[in-house]
Motif scaffolding. Structure first.
Motif, PDB file in Angstrom:
ATOM      1  N   ALA A  12      -7.921   4.792  -6.309  1.00  6.98           N
ATOM      2  CA  ALA A  12      -7.767   5.577  -7.537  1.00  6.98           C
ATOM      3  C   ALA A  12      -6.485   6.404  -7.485  1.00  6.98           C
ATOM      4  O   ALA A  12      -5.743   6.492  -8.475  1.00  6.98           O
ATOM      5  N   CYS A  13      -6.208   7.001  -6.326  1.00  2.00           N
ATOM      6  CA  CYS A  13      -4.977   7.782  -6.169  1.00  2.00           C
ATOM      7  C   CYS A  13      -3.745   6.908  -6.344  1.00  2.00           C
ATOM      8  O   CYS A  13      -2.761   7.306  -6.975  1.00  2.00           O
ATOM      9  N   VAL A  15       0.673   2.452   0.309  1.00  2.00           N
ATOM     10  CA  VAL A  15       1.139   3.831   0.413  1.00  2.00           C
ATOM     11  C   VAL A  15       2.170   4.021   1.524  1.00  2.00           C
ATOM     12  O   VAL A  15       3.298   4.450   1.275  1.00  2.00           O
ATOM     13  N   GLY A  16       1.786   3.711   2.756  1.00  2.00           N
ATOM     14  CA  GLY A  16       2.622   4.040   3.902  1.00  2.00           C
ATOM     15  C   GLY A  16       4.009   3.429   3.850  1.00  2.00           C
ATOM     16  O   GLY A  16       5.014   4.124   4.052  1.00  2.00           O
ATOM     17  N   ILE A  17       4.087   2.127   3.550  1.00  2.00           N
ATOM     18  CA  ILE A  17       5.394   1.458   3.489  1.00  2.00           C
ATOM     19  C   ILE A  17       6.152   1.843   2.226  1.00  2.00           C
ATOM     20  O   ILE A  17       7.329   2.229   2.307  1.00  2.00           O
ATOM     21  N   PRO A  18       5.555   1.781   1.024  1.00  2.00           N
ATOM     22  CA  PRO A  18       6.304   2.171  -0.175  1.00  2.00           C
ATOM     23  C   PRO A  18       6.834   3.607  -0.140  1.00  2.00           C
ATOM     24  O   PRO A  18       7.932   3.880  -0.621  1.00  2.00           O
ATOM     25  N   LEU A  19       6.071   4.533   0.432  1.00  2.00           N
ATOM     26  CA  LEU A  19       6.514   5.930   0.499  1.00  2.00           C
ATOM     27  C   LEU A  19       7.279   6.230   1.781  1.00  2.00           C
ATOM     28  O   LEU A  19       7.685   7.371   2.023  1.00  2.00           O
ATOM     29  N   MET A  20       7.463   5.212   2.619  1.00  2.00           N
ATOM     30  CA  MET A  20       8.236   5.318   3.857  1.00  2.00           C
ATOM     31  C   MET A  20       7.643   6.332   4.837  1.00  2.00           C
ATOM     32  O   MET A  20       8.352   7.078   5.505  1.00  2.00           O
ATOM     33  N   PRO A  65      -5.688  18.309   0.001  1.00  2.00           N
ATOM     34  CA  PRO A  65      -6.632  17.229  -0.313  1.00  2.00           C
ATOM     35  C   PRO A  65      -7.176  16.542   0.923  1.00  2.00           C
ATOM     36  O   PRO A  65      -6.769  16.817   2.053  1.00  2.00           O
ATOM     37  N   VAL A  66      -8.098  15.629   0.695  1.00  2.00           N
ATOM     38  CA  VAL A  66      -8.680  14.787   1.743  1.00  2.00           C
ATOM     39  C   VAL A  66      -9.177  15.631   2.921  1.00  2.00           C
ATOM     40  O   VAL A  66      -8.859  15.373   4.085  1.00  2.00           O
ATOM     41  N   ARG A 113      -2.172  13.001  -2.404  1.00  2.00           N
ATOM     42  CA  ARG A 113      -3.529  12.750  -1.903  1.00  2.00           C
ATOM     43  C   ARG A 113      -3.601  11.391  -1.218  1.00  2.00           C
ATOM     44  O   ARG A 113      -4.197  11.260  -0.138  1.00  2.00           O
ATOM     45  N   ALA A 114      -2.980  10.376  -1.834  1.00  2.00           N
ATOM     46  CA  ALA A 114      -2.990   9.047  -1.216  1.00  2.00           C
ATOM     47  C   ALA A 114      -2.314   9.080   0.148  1.00  2.00           C
ATOM     48  O   ALA A 114      -2.802   8.487   1.114  1.00  2.00           O
ATOM     49  N   GLY A 115      -1.195   9.778   0.256  1.00  2.00           N
ATOM     50  CA  GLY A 115      -0.482   9.876   1.523  1.00  2.00           C
ATOM     51  C   GLY A 115      -1.246  10.643   2.577  1.00  2.00           C
ATOM     52  O   GLY A 115      -1.096  10.381   3.780  1.00  2.00           O
ATOM     53  N   SER A 116      -2.087  11.574   2.137  1.00  2.00           N
ATOM     54  CA  SER A 116      -2.827  12.412   3.079  1.00  2.00           C
ATOM     55  C   SER A 116      -3.847  11.626   3.886  1.00  2.00           C
ATOM     56  O   SER A 116      -4.341  12.124   4.910  1.00  2.00           O
ATOM     57  N   PHE A 117      -4.151  10.400   3.481  1.00  2.00           N
ATOM     58  CA  PHE A 117      -5.058   9.569   4.276  1.00  2.00           C
ATOM     59  C   PHE A 117      -4.449   9.205   5.622  1.00  2.00           C
ATOM     60  O   PHE A 117      -5.167   8.733   6.514  1.00  2.00           O
TER      61      PHE A 117
END
Length: 366
Positions: free
Chosen positions: A58-59, A118-123, A305-306, A91-95
């Motif tokens: 969802a995030c 998330v991890g690769i696209p946001l580096m 978050p998370v 929030r997605a990155g906080s995982f």
């Protein structure tokens, strides 16, 4: 990456106030609290995929949808969409924090899914955090010079706080440099590789932290994540330089990443009281140097978050997943009550914590 500057603590010489003297006294462990934390959370250590997956997906959907709107909409709507993108992708990155604590295989496919989305696209691949964050939880390392995630900010100069936050705004530039330039160069220049691994491969705030080279299965995972992220970063720069990606879209993307990093740095600023000046601490002292912001605060889920709003509790029971921390907090409060050692780590919100930290930096110490 090491995103901090080499801040220095103020001299401790001269007359000290009562609070400083209290800080230096050894604090015995509250065994009743530690026992209650262990006993009351025994059934809460299972990470539930039925919560992790929908939350993360969802995030991602909201975050990237809002990011696209921010890249294409008129200015007013673009700003609103940008804010939504920042909060959702934050929030997605906080995982990444959860990935450091859940055991391998606990959530089949989640680690790969998070990296692809998330991890690769946001580096921010998880190798930057895994193997680093666990050192922060090591009983003998917390708050010492060997803790990659600790600085005695409360004992530093007042200017260190705004610099600590502002430097995070440079995160997207540092990430592009790390993965699009340094990673491929270091693959063919061994001395540079050693520097990249030691100094630019950890999401730490301690500028003196030097990371060891990975080994075994973790090395394989590290290299896979690094290669994928480098390929993405190089493609991103190349496609922008050749006009395939519009410059506005590229700058909006970097702006959102920058805002996410700043928001996370502000959250980091109040995750602890930062009052330890390098001495080893008991578990209870570590807990009281950490922060819970439990309900009824309504904004905490946005800036912490998370499960990060229960950061002090997390230091007591680090293997309890984020979705169970609220239950654990309520159980401990019911068992131990208001005014207990456990209750003393709870604070009402972000503004008061920032003000407390700012006041601490301005206290005269001689």
């Amino acid at each position: 990456m090491n995103s901090s500057l080499a801040f220095t603590s103020r001299d401790a010489g001269g007359p000290a106030d009562v609070q400083d003297a209290t800080r230096r006294l050894p604090l015995a462990d509250d065994k009743a609290m530690l026992r209650a934390a262990a006993e009351l959370t025994r059934d809460l250590h299972v990470a539930r995929g039925a919560i992790f997956w929908p939350d993360m997906l969802a995030c991602v959907a909201v975050g990237y949808g809002a990011l696209y709107a921010a890249m294409t909409a008129p200015t007013g709507w673009a700003i609103l969409a940008g804010v939504i993108a920042v909060l959702a992708l934050y929030r997605a990155g906080s995982f990444i924090h959860e990935l450091t604590h859940i055991r391998q295989g606990a959530l089949p496919g989640f680690r790969l899914g998070w990296h692809l989305l998330v991890g690769i696209p946001l580096m921010v691949p998880s190798f930057l955090y895994e193997g680093v964050h666990t050192l922060h939880h090591a009983r003998q390392r917390y708050g010492t010079a060997e803790d990659p995630e600790y600085l005695p900010l409360a004992l530093m100069k007042p200017w260190s706080l705004p610099v600590f936050v502002i430097v995070a705004a440079l995160a997207p530039v540092a990430q592009l440099l790390r993965f699009a330039v340094l990673a491929p160069l270091s693959a063919v220049i061994p001395p540079l590789r050693r520097i990249v691994v030691e100094r630019y491969s950890a999401l730490s705030i301690n500028p003196s932290f030097r990371r060891r080279a990975p080994e075994g299965a973790f090395r394989t995972m590290w290299l896979a994540q690094e290669i994928a992220t480098s390929a993405w970063a190089i493609a991103l720069v190349t496609l922008t330089a050749t006009g395939v990606i519009p410059l506005r879209a590229f700058l909006v993307f970097l702006g959102v990443i920058s805002a996410v990093a700043v928001l996370n740095q502000i959250r980091t600023l109040v995750a602890h009281l930062w009052e330890n000046d390098g001495e080893q601490m008991t578990v209870t002292a570590q807990y009281l140097d950490s922060v819970n912001v439990p309900p009824p605060g309504l904004l905490a889920p946005l800036w912490a978050p998370v499960g990060l709003r229960y950061h002090a509790l997390h230091h007591l029971v680090p293997s309890v997943p984020y979705h169970a921390l609220g239950v654990a907090h309520r159980r401990l409060m019911k068992a131990l009550g208001q005014g207990s050692t456990y209750d003393k780590a709870s604070y009402p919100g972000l503004p008061g914590l920032v003000a407390r930290l700012a006041r601490s930096t301005m206290v005269s110490r001689g």
